[in-house]
Design a protein around this motif. Structure first.
Motif, short mmCIF file in Angstrom:
data_model
loop_
_atom_site.label_atom_id
_atom_site.label_comp_id
_atom_site.label_asym_id
_atom_site.label_seq_id
_atom_site.Cartn_x
_atom_site.Cartn_y
_atom_site.Cartn_z
N ALA A 2 -33.40 -9.17 -77.59
CA ALA A 2 -32.64 -8.29 -76.69
C ALA A 2 -33.29 -6.91 -76.69
O ALA A 2 -33.67 -6.40 -77.75
CB ALA A 2 -31.19 -8.20 -77.15
N PRO A 3 -33.43 -6.31 -75.53
CA PRO A 3 -34.06 -4.98 -75.46
C PRO A 3 -33.26 -3.94 -76.22
O PRO A 3 -32.03 -3.97 -76.23
CB PRO A 3 -34.05 -4.67 -73.96
N VAL A 4 -33.98 -3.01 -76.83
CA VAL A 4 -33.33 -1.94 -77.60
C VAL A 4 -33.43 -0.59 -76.90
O VAL A 4 -32.85 0.38 -77.36
CB VAL A 4 -33.92 -1.84 -79.02
N ASN A 5 -34.17 -0.56 -75.78
CA ASN A 5 -34.29 0.69 -75.01
C ASN A 5 -34.72 0.35 -73.59
O ASN A 5 -35.00 -0.82 -73.27
CB ASN A 5 -35.26 1.67 -75.68
N VAL A 6 -34.80 1.35 -72.74
CA VAL A 6 -35.13 1.14 -71.32
C VAL A 6 -36.53 0.55 -71.17
O VAL A 6 -36.73 -0.36 -70.36
CB VAL A 6 -35.00 2.47 -70.54
N MET A 7 -37.49 1.03 -71.94
CA MET A 7 -38.86 0.51 -71.82
C MET A 7 -38.93 -0.97 -72.14
O MET A 7 -39.60 -1.73 -71.46
CB MET A 7 -39.81 1.30 -72.71
N LYS A 8 -38.21 -1.40 -73.18
CA LYS A 8 -38.20 -2.82 -73.54
C LYS A 8 -37.50 -3.65 -72.46
O LYS A 8 -37.92 -4.77 -72.15
CB LYS A 8 -37.51 -3.04 -74.89
N LEU A 9 -36.44 -3.11 -71.88
CA LEU A 9 -35.74 -3.80 -70.80
C LEU A 9 -36.65 -3.92 -69.58
O LEU A 9 -36.72 -4.99 -68.96
CB LEU A 9 -34.45 -3.07 -70.44
N GLN A 10 -37.35 -2.87 -69.23
CA GLN A 10 -38.27 -2.92 -68.10
C GLN A 10 -39.36 -3.97 -68.32
O GLN A 10 -39.72 -4.72 -67.40
CB GLN A 10 -38.90 -1.55 -67.86
N ALA A 11 -39.88 -4.05 -69.52
CA ALA A 11 -40.91 -5.05 -69.84
C ALA A 11 -40.34 -6.46 -69.68
O ALA A 11 -41.00 -7.34 -69.11
CB ALA A 11 -41.43 -4.83 -71.26
N TYR A 12 -39.14 -6.68 -70.17
CA TYR A 12 -38.51 -8.00 -70.04
C TYR A 12 -38.30 -8.35 -68.57
O TYR A 12 -38.61 -9.46 -68.13
CB TYR A 12 -37.17 -8.05 -70.78
N LEU A 13 -37.80 -7.40 -67.80
CA LEU A 13 -37.54 -7.66 -66.37
C LEU A 13 -38.83 -7.95 -65.62
O LEU A 13 -38.84 -8.81 -64.72
CB LEU A 13 -36.80 -6.48 -65.74
#
Length: 168
Positions: free
Chosen positions: A85-96
Motif C-alpha cells: 500500500a502506498p505510504v505517500n503521494v509519490m508511491k501512489l502515483q507510481a502504483y497508478l
C-alpha cells in the motif's frame, strides 16, 4: 524504462527504427503502420515486420500475445499484486502508473480509482484509510482476473467499452 521518462519516446523510436530497418513497416511513436499495394503484399509485409519484432522481443515485455489474444505479462501482474500500500503521494502515483499501463484490461477503472485519485489532490492530506485500501485491493483483484483482449475478427460482434469520466 520507468514511466514518465521524457526521452522514452525518442529512445523507443530509435530502437524500433533499427529493428525495422529496410522492412515495410513504418514506426511512429508507439504505432507501427504496415501497408502494401495489394492485400497479399500487405500480409507479406506484416509477416516480415512481425518476424523482425519476434527476433528482437524482450522477455520483460508488458503483454503476452498469442493466437487467443493479448493478456498482461504474468510477472508484471505479480509485481503489481505484491506492491505494498502506498505510504505517500509519490508511491501512489507510481502504483497508478503501473496499473494504468494495463487499463485496457480493467473495466470500470475510472470509478474504481476515484478514491485513490482524490488522494492526489493538492488540498488533501495523504492519510491511508480503509476506503483507500479497499479500492487498492479491488484494483489488484481486477488485474488478476485474467482478462483477454481478442484479436479483431470481422465475423464476431464488436463490443465497444469506454472508461472516461470527469474524475478518472
Amino acid at each position: 524504462m520507468p514511466f514518465g521518462v521524457q526521452s522514452a519516446p525518442a529512445i523507443f523510436q530509435t530502437i524500433i527504427d533499427q529493428i525495422l530497418i529496410r522492412t515495410p513497416g513504418i514506426a511512429y511513436m508507439d504505432d507501427i503502420l504496415v501497408g502494401g499495394k495489394t492485400k497479399k503484399e500487405c500480409m507479406e509485409n506484416l509477416m516480415e515486420v512481425l518476424k523482425r519484432l519476434e527476433k528482437y522481443k524482450n522477455s520483460n515485455e508488458g503483454y503476452v500475445i498469442t493466437e487467443d489474444g493479448i493478456t498482461p505479462n504474468a510477472d508484471k501482474v505479480k509485481a503489481i499484486d505484491n506492491a505494498p500500500a502506498p505510504v505517500n503521494v509519490m508511491k501512489l502515483q507510481a502504483y497508478l502508473r503501473m496499473l494504468n499501463y494495463y487499463g485496457r484490461f480493467l473495466p470500470n477503472l475510472a470509478n474504481l480509482l476515484r478514491p485513490l485519485h482524490e488522494l492526489l489532490r493538492k488540498n488533501i492530506k495523504f492519510e491511508w484509510s480503509k476506503e483507500y485500501q479497499e479500492s487498492f485491493d479491488k484494483t489488484k483483484s481486477l488485474l488478476k482476473a485474467n482478462h483477454v483482449l481478442e484479436p479483431y475478427d470481422p465475423e464476431k460482434p464488436i463490443i465497444l467499452t469506454v472508461d472516461a469520466s470527469s474524475y478518472g
